[in-house]
Design a protein around this motif. Structure first.
Motif, PDB file in Angstrom:
ATOM      1  N   GLN A  96       0.766   5.534   0.933  1.00 34.50           N
ATOM      2  CA  GLN A  96       0.151   6.461   1.612  1.00 34.50           C
ATOM      3  C   GLN A  96       0.707   8.014   1.202  1.00 34.50           C
ATOM      4  OE1 GLN A  96       0.356   6.954   5.841  1.00 34.50           O
ATOM      5  NE2 GLN A  96      -1.870   7.620   5.983  1.00 34.50           N
ATOM      6  N   TYR A 102       0.864  -1.195  -0.026  1.00 30.92           N
ATOM      7  CA  TYR A 102      -0.108   0.090  -0.140  1.00 30.92           C
ATOM      8  C   TYR A 102       1.014   1.296   0.059  1.00 30.92           C
ATOM      9  CZ  TYR A 102      -4.353  -2.522   1.271  1.00 30.92           C
ATOM     10  OH  TYR A 102      -5.556  -3.382   1.131  1.00 30.92           O
ATOM     11  N   GLN A 104      -3.264  11.570   3.387  1.00 28.56           N
ATOM     12  CA  GLN A 104      -4.281  10.827   2.814  1.00 28.56           C
ATOM     13  C   GLN A 104      -4.208   9.444   3.482  1.00 28.56           C
ATOM     14  OE1 GLN A 104      -4.128  10.544  -1.326  1.00 28.56           O
ATOM     15  NE2 GLN A 104      -3.700  12.600  -1.697  1.00 28.56           N
ATOM     16  N   GLY A 105      -5.138   8.804   3.217  1.00 27.70           N
ATOM     17  CA  GLY A 105      -5.415   7.212   3.578  1.00 27.70           C
ATOM     18  C   GLY A 105      -4.474   6.482   2.686  1.00 27.70           C
ATOM     19  N   LEU A 106      -4.804   4.986   2.981  1.00 24.90           N
ATOM     20  CA  LEU A 106      -3.831   4.108   2.184  1.00 24.90           C
ATOM     21  C   LEU A 106      -4.479   3.838   0.973  1.00 24.90           C
ATOM     22  CD1 LEU A 106      -2.558   3.911   5.136  1.00 24.90           C
ATOM     23  CD2 LEU A 106      -1.720   1.686   4.494  1.00 24.90           C
TER      24      LEU A 106
END
Lengths: 113, 114
Positions: free
Chosen positions: B38, B36, B42-44
């Motif tokens: 990031q 992932y 922000q989110g992942l």
């Protein structure tokens, strides 16, 4: 477009206050998760839910509780906030498949003073 | 139990250079592996994943990773770094035994120099 939203981007609370973090997903996902993100520690699972009213403790549940009354909404509750709960909180959702992707919200940066 | 180790909390590369982010995992059952990314504030976002089949996995933004069972590794690479690749990268593991519960590594912050 899939979406996970969190109620606040930034939150400042005082020690001892009860804090609610809300998360909503629009993908009809069964699973929802709450993580805590701290520098150098990555993401640690606090709680997850695999169905409405169902929940399971993650790796660091102490000091937290959760509520899932509707499929799309998963709430994280800090019963009595403490300074060591100052952190970034991330919500995610997914299908039940182990190979499935988790979709993340933008995060809530909580500061407890 | 499962665990992930990401070697190097910070990696710095020049624009146009090879990106290599290292991930080693531990799992008693066949793993499913994820990377992932990031971006700041922000989110992942999922870059790529390995579940079964082909061990070389291609993802978004030109990234790829190779699952090497003998080395218990799942390193992330990109041939040529771009300034927009600057972000934090997380490797994660799960398996059929653990449903969709991921165990994340500590993360690697990638810096791209111009």
């Amino acid at each position: 477009d899939v979406k996970v939203t969190q109620s606040s981007r930034y939150l400042v609370k005082r020690t001892g206050e009860k804090v609610f973090l809300e998360c909503v997903q629009d993908m009809d996902h069964e699973n929802m998760f709450w993580y805590r993100q701290d520098p150098g520690l990555g993401l640690r699972l606090i709680y997850f839910s695999y169905d409405v009213k169902m929940k399971e403790k993650g790796d660091i549940p102490e000091g937290y509780s959760v509520s899932r009354e509707k499929k799309e909404r998963f709430s994280l509750i800090l019963e009595s906030a403490s300074t060591n709960q100052t952190s970034m909180y991330l919500c995610a959702s997914s299908t039940t498949r182990a190979t499935g992707e988790q979709y993340f919200g933008p995060g809530t940066r909580l500061t407890v003073t | 139990a499962q665990s992930v180790t990401q070697l190097g909390s910070h990696v710095s590369v020049s624009e146009g250079a090879l990106v290599l982010l290292r991930c080693n995992y531990s799992s008693s059952v066949p793993p499913y592996l994820f990377w992932y990314v990031q971006y700041p504030n922000q989110g992942l976002q999922l870059l790529l994943k390995y579940t079964t089949g082909a061990t070389l996995v291609k993802g978004i933004n030109g990234f790829e990773a190779e699952f090497k069972k003998s080395e218990t590794s799942f390193h992330l690479t990109k041939p040529s770094a771009h300034m927009s690749d600057a972000a934090e990268y997380f490797c994660a593991v799960t398996s059929w035994k653990y449903g969709n519960k991921l165990v994340f590594g500590a993360g690697t912050i990638l810096r791209v120099k111009s």
